[in-house]
Design a protein around this motif. Structure first.
Motif, PDB file in Angstrom:
ATOM      1  N   GLN A  47      76.379  77.297  47.952  1.00  0.00           N
ATOM      2  CA  GLN A  47      77.790  77.670  47.830  1.00  0.00           C
ATOM      3  C   GLN A  47      78.287  78.419  49.073  1.00  0.00           C
ATOM      4  N   ASP A  48      77.391  79.138  49.761  1.00  0.00           N
ATOM      5  CA  ASP A  48      77.791  79.816  50.992  1.00  0.00           C
ATOM      6  C   ASP A  48      78.110  78.816  52.096  1.00  0.00           C
ATOM      7  N   VAL A  49      77.329  77.749  52.156  1.00  0.00           N
ATOM      8  CA  VAL A  49      77.547  76.719  53.170  1.00  0.00           C
ATOM      9  C   VAL A  49      78.876  76.012  52.917  1.00  0.00           C
ATOM     10  N   VAL A  50      79.148  75.671  51.677  1.00  0.00           N
ATOM     11  CA  VAL A  50      80.407  75.013  51.339  1.00  0.00           C
ATOM     12  C   VAL A  50      81.595  75.933  51.626  1.00  0.00           C
ATOM     13  N   THR A  51      81.464  77.201  51.293  1.00  0.00           N
ATOM     14  CA  THR A  51      82.535  78.162  51.567  1.00  0.00           C
ATOM     15  C   THR A  51      82.801  78.262  53.065  1.00  0.00           C
ATOM     16  N   HIS A  52      81.753  78.311  53.858  1.00  0.00           N
ATOM     17  CA  HIS A  52      81.925  78.391  55.310  1.00  0.00           C
ATOM     18  C   HIS A  52      82.568  77.114  55.859  1.00  0.00           C
ATOM     19  N   ALA A  53      82.140  75.967  55.361  1.00  0.00           N
ATOM     20  CA  ALA A  53      82.734  74.703  55.801  1.00  0.00           C
ATOM     21  C   ALA A  53      84.223  74.660  55.474  1.00  0.00           C
ATOM     22  N   ALA A  54      84.587  75.097  54.295  1.00  0.00           N
ATOM     23  CA  ALA A  54      86.005  75.128  53.907  1.00  0.00           C
ATOM     24  C   ALA A  54      86.783  76.062  54.828  1.00  0.00           C
ATOM     25  N   ARG A  55      86.195  77.210  55.134  1.00  0.00           N
ATOM     26  CA  ARG A  55      86.841  78.167  56.034  1.00  0.00           C
ATOM     27  C   ARG A  55      87.085  77.541  57.409  1.00  0.00           C
ATOM     28  N   LEU A  56      86.095  76.827  57.932  1.00  0.00           N
ATOM     29  CA  LEU A  56      86.246  76.165  59.229  1.00  0.00           C
ATOM     30  C   LEU A  56      87.366  75.125  59.202  1.00  0.00           C
ATOM     31  N   LEU A  57      87.519  74.468  58.069  1.00  0.00           N
ATOM     32  CA  LEU A  57      88.554  73.437  57.928  1.00  0.00           C
ATOM     33  C   LEU A  57      89.911  74.014  57.568  1.00  0.00           C
ATOM     34  N   GLY A  58      89.944  75.305  57.250  1.00  0.00           N
ATOM     35  CA  GLY A  58      91.202  75.934  56.876  1.00  0.00           C
ATOM     36  C   GLY A  58      91.694  75.536  55.497  1.00  0.00           C
ATOM     37  N   VAL A  59      90.752  75.237  54.603  1.00  0.00           N
ATOM     38  CA  VAL A  59      91.109  74.866  53.231  1.00  0.00           C
ATOM     39  C   VAL A  59      90.425  75.823  52.257  1.00  0.00           C
ATOM     40  N   ALA A 111      79.987  74.257  62.907  1.00  0.00           N
ATOM     41  CA  ALA A 111      80.987  74.393  63.968  1.00  0.00           C
ATOM     42  C   ALA A 111      80.831  73.272  64.996  1.00  0.00           C
ATOM     43  N   ALA A 112      79.603  72.904  65.331  1.00  0.00           N
ATOM     44  CA  ALA A 112      79.369  71.826  66.281  1.00  0.00           C
ATOM     45  C   ALA A 112      79.836  70.488  65.723  1.00  0.00           C
ATOM     46  N   ILE A 113      79.564  70.245  64.463  1.00  0.00           N
ATOM     47  CA  ILE A 113      80.003  68.987  63.835  1.00  0.00           C
ATOM     48  C   ILE A 113      81.524  68.894  63.866  1.00  0.00           C
ATOM     49  N   LEU A 114      82.181  69.988  63.546  1.00  0.00           N
ATOM     50  CA  LEU A 114      83.645  69.999  63.567  1.00  0.00           C
ATOM     51  C   LEU A 114      84.177  69.801  64.986  1.00  0.00           C
ATOM     52  N   ALA A 115      83.573  70.453  65.965  1.00  0.00           N
ATOM     53  CA  ALA A 115      83.998  70.323  67.351  1.00  0.00           C
ATOM     54  C   ALA A 115      83.846  68.898  67.877  1.00  0.00           C
ATOM     55  N   GLU A 116      82.840  68.193  67.347  1.00  0.00           N
ATOM     56  CA  GLU A 116      82.591  66.815  67.750  1.00  0.00           C
ATOM     57  C   GLU A 116      83.472  65.825  66.991  1.00  0.00           C
ATOM     58  N   GLY A 117      84.332  66.343  66.122  1.00  0.00           N
ATOM     59  CA  GLY A 117      85.224  65.471  65.357  1.00  0.00           C
ATOM     60  C   GLY A 117      84.605  64.902  64.105  1.00  0.00           C
ATOM     61  N   GLY A 118      83.506  65.482  63.659  1.00  0.00           N
ATOM     62  CA  GLY A 118      82.804  64.977  62.475  1.00  0.00           C
ATOM     63  C   GLY A 118      83.363  65.538  61.204  1.00  0.00           C
TER      64      GLY A 118
END
Length: 118
Positions: A47-59, A111-118
């Motif tokens: 759940q921490d990983v999902v929360t962080h991913a959502a935060r990175l996506l701004g959702v 963060a790297a996946i997001l930066a790469e457009g993933g």
């Protein structure tokens, strides 16, 4: 319909695909038959990983759901997966391979996946 399944005390180890590739390349120099666990530096609750991913996506992150409640709707494979804790120590991997992880935790990896457009 996404949920963040929460099971107190549960953690998983993860690793970025680039760090897997680096570990495999370094392992080619080891004696045949050497077995190493390949994982990042920080086992973490899903759940921490999902929360962080959502935060990175701004959702907003999906709502939390207790694992015991969720079991009624999960497949047997999902129950087995979420029912376990998979904490892997990586000290021996880093020592024997001389490996410094490019993505030592899920935070850098996401963060790297997001930066790469993933």
């Amino acid at each position: 319909t996404a949920k963040r399944l929460v099971k107190p005390g549960q953690v998983f180890s993860r690793i970025h695909v680039d760090d897997i590739a680096a570990a495999v390349a370094a392992a080619l120099a080891l004696e045949a038959g050497t077995v190493l666990n390949i994982a990042d530096d920080e086992p973490a609750p899903p759940q921490d990983v999902v929360t962080h991913a959502a935060r990175l996506l701004g959702v907003a992150p999906p709502p939390e759901e207790d694992f015991e409640t969720a079991k009624a709707r999960l497949s047997p494979m999902a129950i087995e997966f979420y029912g376990a804790t998979r904490r892997i120590a990586n000290g021996r991997m880093k020592e024997e391979l001389g490996l410094a992880l490019a993505y030592p935790t899920y935070r850098e990896g996401l963060a790297a996946i997001l930066a790469e457009g993933g």
